[in-house]
Write a protein that holds these residues in place. Structure first.
Motif, PDB file in Angstrom:
ATOM      1  N   VAL A 152      37.764  38.969  41.302  1.00 41.39           N
ATOM      2  CA  VAL A 152      37.802  37.666  41.978  1.00 41.39           C
ATOM      3  C   VAL A 152      36.373  37.177  42.202  1.00 41.39           C
ATOM      4  O   VAL A 152      35.518  37.913  42.695  1.00 41.39           O
ATOM      5  N   GLU A 153      36.110  35.932  41.848  1.00 42.11           N
ATOM      6  CA  GLU A 153      34.751  35.389  41.908  1.00 42.11           C
ATOM      7  C   GLU A 153      34.209  35.339  43.327  1.00 42.11           C
ATOM      8  O   GLU A 153      33.099  35.775  43.602  1.00 42.11           O
ATOM      9  N   ARG A 154      34.977  34.781  44.265  1.00 41.26           N
ATOM     10  CA  ARG A 154      34.499  34.628  45.635  1.00 41.26           C
ATOM     11  C   ARG A 154      35.678  34.675  46.607  1.00 41.26           C
ATOM     12  O   ARG A 154      36.831  34.673  46.200  1.00 41.26           O
ATOM     13  N   ASP A 155      35.373  34.729  47.906  1.00 37.48           N
ATOM     14  CA  ASP A 155      36.423  34.830  48.923  1.00 37.48           C
ATOM     15  C   ASP A 155      37.431  33.690  48.788  1.00 37.48           C
ATOM     16  O   ASP A 155      37.056  32.538  48.559  1.00 37.48           O
ATOM     17  N   VAL A 156      38.703  34.043  48.991  1.00 29.98           N
ATOM     18  CA  VAL A 156      39.788  33.058  48.937  1.00 29.98           C
ATOM     19  C   VAL A 156      40.663  33.248  50.173  1.00 29.98           C
ATOM     20  O   VAL A 156      41.051  34.373  50.487  1.00 29.98           O
ATOM     21  N   LEU A 157      40.963  32.170  50.875  1.00 26.05           N
ATOM     22  CA  LEU A 157      41.855  32.222  52.031  1.00 26.05           C
ATOM     23  C   LEU A 157      43.064  31.343  51.737  1.00 26.05           C
ATOM     24  O   LEU A 157      42.946  30.129  51.565  1.00 26.05           O
ATOM     25  N   LEU A 158      44.236  31.978  51.650  1.00 23.25           N
ATOM     26  CA  LEU A 158      45.477  31.264  51.353  1.00 23.25           C
ATOM     27  C   LEU A 158      46.236  31.012  52.648  1.00 23.25           C
ATOM     28  O   LEU A 158      46.512  31.943  53.408  1.00 23.25           O
ATOM     29  N   GLY A 159      46.580  29.771  52.894  1.00 24.33           N
ATOM     30  CA  GLY A 159      47.354  29.448  54.072  1.00 24.33           C
ATOM     31  C   GLY A 159      48.784  29.952  53.960  1.00 24.33           C
ATOM     32  O   GLY A 159      49.255  30.318  52.882  1.00 24.33           O
ATOM     33  N   ALA A 160      49.466  30.001  55.095  1.00 29.32           N
ATOM     34  CA  ALA A 160      50.857  30.432  55.102  1.00 29.32           C
ATOM     35  C   ALA A 160      51.698  29.509  54.234  1.00 29.32           C
ATOM     36  O   ALA A 160      51.506  28.288  54.222  1.00 29.32           O
ATOM     37  N   ARG A 161      52.619  30.098  53.477  1.00 27.51           N
ATOM     38  CA  ARG A 161      53.538  29.353  52.616  1.00 27.51           C
ATOM     39  C   ARG A 161      52.782  28.367  51.726  1.00 27.51           C
ATOM     40  O   ARG A 161      53.152  27.192  51.603  1.00 27.51           O
ATOM     41  N   SER A 162      51.732  28.828  51.087  1.00 24.20           N
ATOM     42  CA  SER A 162      50.889  27.940  50.298  1.00 24.20           C
ATOM     43  C   SER A 162      51.540  27.599  48.957  1.00 24.20           C
ATOM     44  O   SER A 162      52.443  28.291  48.481  1.00 24.20           O
ATOM     45  N   GLN A 163      51.070  26.530  48.344  1.00 22.05           N
ATOM     46  CA  GLN A 163      51.407  26.223  46.968  1.00 22.05           C
ATOM     47  C   GLN A 163      50.545  27.112  46.070  1.00 22.05           C
ATOM     48  O   GLN A 163      49.682  27.846  46.535  1.00 22.05           O
ATOM     49  N   TYR A 164      50.760  27.058  44.760  1.00 17.22           N
ATOM     50  CA  TYR A 164      49.902  27.811  43.853  1.00 17.22           C
ATOM     51  C   TYR A 164      48.469  27.268  43.926  1.00 17.22           C
ATOM     52  O   TYR A 164      48.237  26.062  43.954  1.00 17.22           O
ATOM     53  N   VAL A 165      47.520  28.198  43.983  1.00 22.17           N
ATOM     54  CA  VAL A 165      46.102  27.862  44.022  1.00 22.17           C
ATOM     55  C   VAL A 165      45.434  28.501  42.810  1.00 22.17           C
ATOM     56  O   VAL A 165      45.678  29.674  42.503  1.00 22.17           O
ATOM     57  N   THR A 166      44.598  27.740  42.109  1.00 18.27           N
ATOM     58  CA  THR A 166      43.853  28.291  40.975  1.00 18.27           C
ATOM     59  C   THR A 166      42.645  29.052  41.497  1.00 18.27           C
ATOM     60  O   THR A 166      41.841  28.513  42.273  1.00 18.27           O
TER      61      THR A 166
END
Length: 289
Positions: free
Chosen positions: A53-67
């Motif tokens: 993984v390139e850098r930190d990623v924070l996914l919110g609750a019930r998120s949509q797909y994130v690239t």
């Protein structure tokens, strides 16, 4: 936050190739009601090839797909399962730095780091996979000795929220987290990757607290004024973990008419990078000799 490993173990993350496959991109969705933190440098295995993984990623609750931007850590494979999973590993400090700063030749530098680690440890792999280095029996034994010695660092204090790592006397990485809980969960990965870097070099050295402090200051995580405050004038600075994140508290003596400290002013640099100041507090402290 839930970590990458916890979210995968609980079935909370959907990780897929982008379209028919795109080396520097994958897509991720969080199906849970908790935010998920993916640390930059974490290795995601499976798919058409393993990725970092390139850098930190924070996914919110019930998120949509994130690239999510990634780099390849398995140069010799582009086939196989569509399923992604975690073997609970992290890239070495040099791989993480290259991925984070993403120079134009980042992918080739990461492949070079993997090749160097494999060569130094006497490991070969059909697909040139970074994971193969960790899976070698001799390498595992060498790393294990470091893990046994350093594994309890997050428990030294309940508010320990980060670590500065030195390899062969050179400070190579700094990791600070929003809580002791998050640090405890990710420390085994940081330790394992740091141990791999150490045994790959085959040399030993140490770095003292002064070097660690100056590393923080040079990166802007400690204000220049605090450097002068940590002295014999009674001032002090301390890192502390709180519910709101990392806090650097500075206690500054306020001198009375006769030059005797009678009050303490307090300020804090929190994890959001903003400086907070509290009104002067009438807290008596002893006169300095």
């Amino acid at each position: 936050y839930a970590t990458l490993d916890e979210a995968l173990d609980r079935g909370w993350l959907d990780i897929e190739e982008l379209g028919h496959g795109n080396v520097p991109r994958i897509r991720v969705r969080n199906t849970s009601f908790r935010p998920v933190f993916i640390m930059g440098g974490e290795i995601i295995s499976g798919g058409k090839q393993d990725r970092i993984v390139e850098r930190d990623v924070l996914l919110g609750a019930r998120s949509q797909y994130v690239t999510v931007p990634v780099y390849c850590t398995e140069q010799g494979r582009w086939d196989g399962s569509t399923r992604f999973y975690s073997k609970k590993n992290l890239g070495t400090w040099s791989m993480r730095a290259t991925a984070q700063y993403a120079p134009s030749n980042a992918q080739h530098e990461i492949w070079g780091d993997i090749s160097s680690s494999s060569r130094d440890m006497g490991v070969s792999s059909r697909t040139s996979a970074y994971q193969s280095v960790y899976e070698d029996t001799t390498v595992r034994q060498k790393i294990y000795r470091h893990e046994q010695y350093f594994q309890d660092i997050p428990r030294l204090a309940h508010d320990t929220v980060g670590v500065i790592v030195a390899v062969d006397g050179e400070i190579v990485s700094v990791d600070l987290f929003s809580s002791n809980s998050l640090f405890r969960q990710l420390w085994p990965k940081i330790l394992k990757a740091s141990a791999l870097a150490a045994v790959s070099r085959g040399r030993y050295g140490s770095a003292d607290q002064g070097e660690a402090y100056h590393t923080l200051m040079a990166r802007g995580w400690v204000r220049q004024s605090i450097a002068a405050a940590v002295s014999g004038d009674g001032s002090a600075a301390v890192f502390r973990g709180t519910d709101t994140g990392l806090v650097l508290e500075t206690y500054r003596p306020l001198l009375g008419p006769e030059g005797i400290p009678t009050r303490v002013a307090w300020d804090a640099l929190r994890g959001d990078g903003l400086l907070y100041t509290e009104a002067e507090q009438a807290i008596g402290i002893p006169a300095l000799p």
